[in-house]
Enzyme design. Structure first.
Site, mmCIF file in Angstrom:
data_model
loop_
_atom_site.group_PDB
_atom_site.id
_atom_site.type_symbol
_atom_site.label_atom_id
_atom_site.label_comp_id
_atom_site.label_asym_id
_atom_site.label_seq_id
_atom_site.Cartn_x
_atom_site.Cartn_y
_atom_site.Cartn_z
ATOM 1 N N ARG A 68 0.660 -1.268 0.191
ATOM 2 C CA ARG A 68 0.025 0.352 -0.190
ATOM 3 C C ARG A 68 0.744 1.415 -0.112
ATOM 4 N NH1 ARG A 68 -1.339 0.938 4.794
ATOM 5 N NH2 ARG A 68 -1.959 0.102 5.505
ATOM 6 N N TYR A 72 -16.382 16.646 -14.793
ATOM 7 C CA TYR A 72 -16.779 15.371 -14.810
ATOM 8 C C TYR A 72 -18.164 15.574 -13.798
ATOM 9 C CZ TYR A 72 -16.994 10.643 -13.985
ATOM 10 O OH TYR A 72 -17.333 9.686 -13.584
ATOM 11 N N ASP A 99 -7.813 19.165 -14.486
ATOM 12 C CA ASP A 99 -7.688 17.365 -14.184
ATOM 13 C C ASP A 99 -7.221 17.429 -16.403
ATOM 14 O OD1 ASP A 99 -8.843 15.330 -15.325
ATOM 15 O OD2 ASP A 99 -10.394 14.998 -13.995
ATOM 16 N N LYS A 137 -8.814 6.657 -18.952
ATOM 17 C CA LYS A 137 -9.273 6.517 -20.068
ATOM 18 C C LYS A 137 -8.049 6.520 -20.998
ATOM 19 C CE LYS A 137 -12.926 8.643 -18.111
ATOM 20 N NZ LYS A 137 -13.567 7.190 -17.796
HETATM 21 N N1 PLP Z 1 -11.706 12.873 -14.710
HETATM 22 C C1 PLP Z 1 -12.382 12.972 -16.248
HETATM 23 C C2 PLP Z 1 -12.640 13.948 -16.496
HETATM 24 C C3 PLP Z 1 -13.435 11.627 -15.534
HETATM 25 O O1 PLP Z 1 -13.621 11.747 -17.634
HETATM 26 C C4 PLP Z 1 -13.580 10.467 -15.420
HETATM 27 C C5 PLP Z 1 -13.909 9.429 -15.053
HETATM 28 O O2 PLP Z 1 -14.873 9.720 -16.608
HETATM 29 C C6 PLP Z 1 -12.370 10.742 -13.784
HETATM 30 C C7 PLP Z 1 -12.289 11.745 -13.745
HETATM 31 C C8 PLP Z 1 -13.103 9.844 -13.116
HETATM 32 O O3 PLP Z 1 -12.317 8.756 -13.194
HETATM 33 P P1 PLP Z 1 -12.525 6.790 -12.442
HETATM 34 O O4 PLP Z 1 -13.869 6.761 -13.269
HETATM 35 O O5 PLP Z 1 -11.168 6.497 -13.280
HETATM 36 O O6 PLP Z 1 -12.399 7.435 -10.976
#
Ligand code: PLP
Length: 385
Positions: A50, A102, A174, A199
């Site tokens: 961890r 998001y 992000d 992604k």
């Molecule tokens: N940030 C963005 C722009 C996203 O599109 C997503 C998920 O769709 C996330 C964060 C969250 O990521 P995760 O699904 O890996 O937790």
């Protein structure tokens, strides 16, 4: 790995030397929870997985190199990484963020952290004056995404980071949609980059993960503390899968961008399409800024059909090459309808006012042959409308 090596070279080699014991060219999957100590406290860098794991370290160093960061930390999901940034705040702190972040980020902010006395102001991040006006003496964090989902709005990272710093706050970006291949927010003044590795960085829709990258040693130490204390860390198999993905990021992104450009241009001329949201089109309001701040325009686009909610639902259900699914960034093309899917929780009036009409469709353009993708969209639209 030399910092002077180019991005494409670092995707393959940064953080990854052949295994000193065996010469294995690829980083092994270190499937260990614990590590031998020669005497209590006398270990070879790892005590417990961890806290740290060599496969995860390779991925953290690899991603840090790609974002031009000194430090990297990986998490079990993108939400795990976003949560860790929030963990560094204290009750009473205030956060300025985008009104189209998001949905999971919006849920974390409003349904988890508002209960811990953090306050959030959601603003149109394309309006720099609105960002400035939202700051308060207790604002500690500016959280932004660019391009945004699903209208691909572009936020000026450099200007936003400057405002945050004028107010002694940190700016976190992000960078999931753009990836470090197309946009490097730390170079533009941001303090932290967050990724959903699920992604484009993973790239094959077969792993969930997250990462935080920074040049600030103090922030990295806090992220490391919370990584270990909270425990939302990825296992070595997941770290290995993402490492395999990052090696092909540049070639995949080039194809994603080229396919998206051709599809956006084709949709723009289509008689049933009212509007296309792709920052690579001259008509996109963020085109000029995207041209400056990004190296290319990415593989995500949305378009508005002249159609009812039910008709647009039929179109997304009738594709054969595009898969009807949420998420994005894999080699395969995905299609979704924000109104009943990713943005179902937003009341209709609010949704439509924000430009998310009933006929809006979002696609994650994959790396298949672009002619097949265009033919598929064509038959789905023509057979429905
Ligand atoms: N940030 C963005 C722009 C996203 O599109 C997503 C998920 O769709 C996330 C964060 C969250 O990521 P995760 O699904 O890996 O937790």
């Amino acid at each position: 790995m030399e910092e002077t090596h180019r991005f494409e070279t670092r995707t393959i080699h940064a953080g990854q030397d052949p295994d000193p014991e065996t010469g294995a060219v690829m980083t092994p999957i270190f499937a260990n929870s614990t590590y031998e100590q020669d005497a209590p406290g006398d270990h070879r860098g790892y005590e417990y997985s961890r806290t740290g794991n060599p496969t995860r370290t390779a991925l953290e160093e690899n991603l840090a190199s790609l974002e031009n960061a000194s430090y990297g930390r990986c998490f079990s999901s993108g939400m795990g990484s976003i949560n860790t940034v929030l963990n560094t705040l204290e009750s009473g702190d205030h956060v300025v963020t985008g009104n189209d972040v998001y949905g999971g980020t919006h849920r974390l902010f409003t349904q988890v952290y508002e209960d811990y006395d953090l306050e959030f102001t959601f603003v149109d991040m394309t309006d720099i004056d609105a960002i400035e006006a939202a700051f308060r003496p207790e604002t500690e964090l500016l959280w932004l995404e660019t391009p945004t989902n699903p209208l691909m709005s572009i936020v000026d990272i450099e200007a936003a980071a400057e405002i945050a710093h004028d107010h002694d706050a940190i700016c976190a970006v992000d960078n999931t949609f753009a990836t470090p291949y197309l946009q490097r927010p730390l170079d533009l003044g941001a303090d932290v980059v967050s990724h959903s590795l699920t992604k484009y960085l993973g790239g094959h829709s077969d792993v969930v993960g997250g990462a935080l990258l920074t040049n600030d040693a103090d922030l990295d130490e806090q992220f490391g503390f919370h990584q270990n204390a909270v425990g939302a860390t990825p296992g070595p198999f997941d770290a290995f899968l993402v490492l395999r993905g990052t090696k092909t990021l540049p070639v995949r992104m080039d194809r994603h961008c080229e396919n998206a450009r051709q599809i956006a241009t084709w949709l723009d001329d289509h008689h049933d399409v009212d509007r296309v949201y792709y920052p690579g089109l001259d008509s996109h309001p963020g085109h000029e800024l995207a041209s400056r701040q990004m190296d290319d325009f990415g593989g995500m686009l949305s378009f508005e059909l002249d159609a009812t909610l039910a008709e647009a639902s039929d179109v997304v259900s009738n594709t054969e090459v595009f898969t009807l699914a949420e998420s994005l960034g894999g080699v395969e093309s995905l299609i979704e309808q924000p109104a009943p899917m990713t943005h179902a929780a937003v009341p209709r009036e609010e949704r439509v006012a924000a430009g998310l009409t009933d006929g809006l469709i979002r696609v994650s353009v994959g790396i298949e042959h672009v002619d097949d993708l265009i033919a598929d969209l064509d038959q789905a639209i023509e057979s429905t409308l």
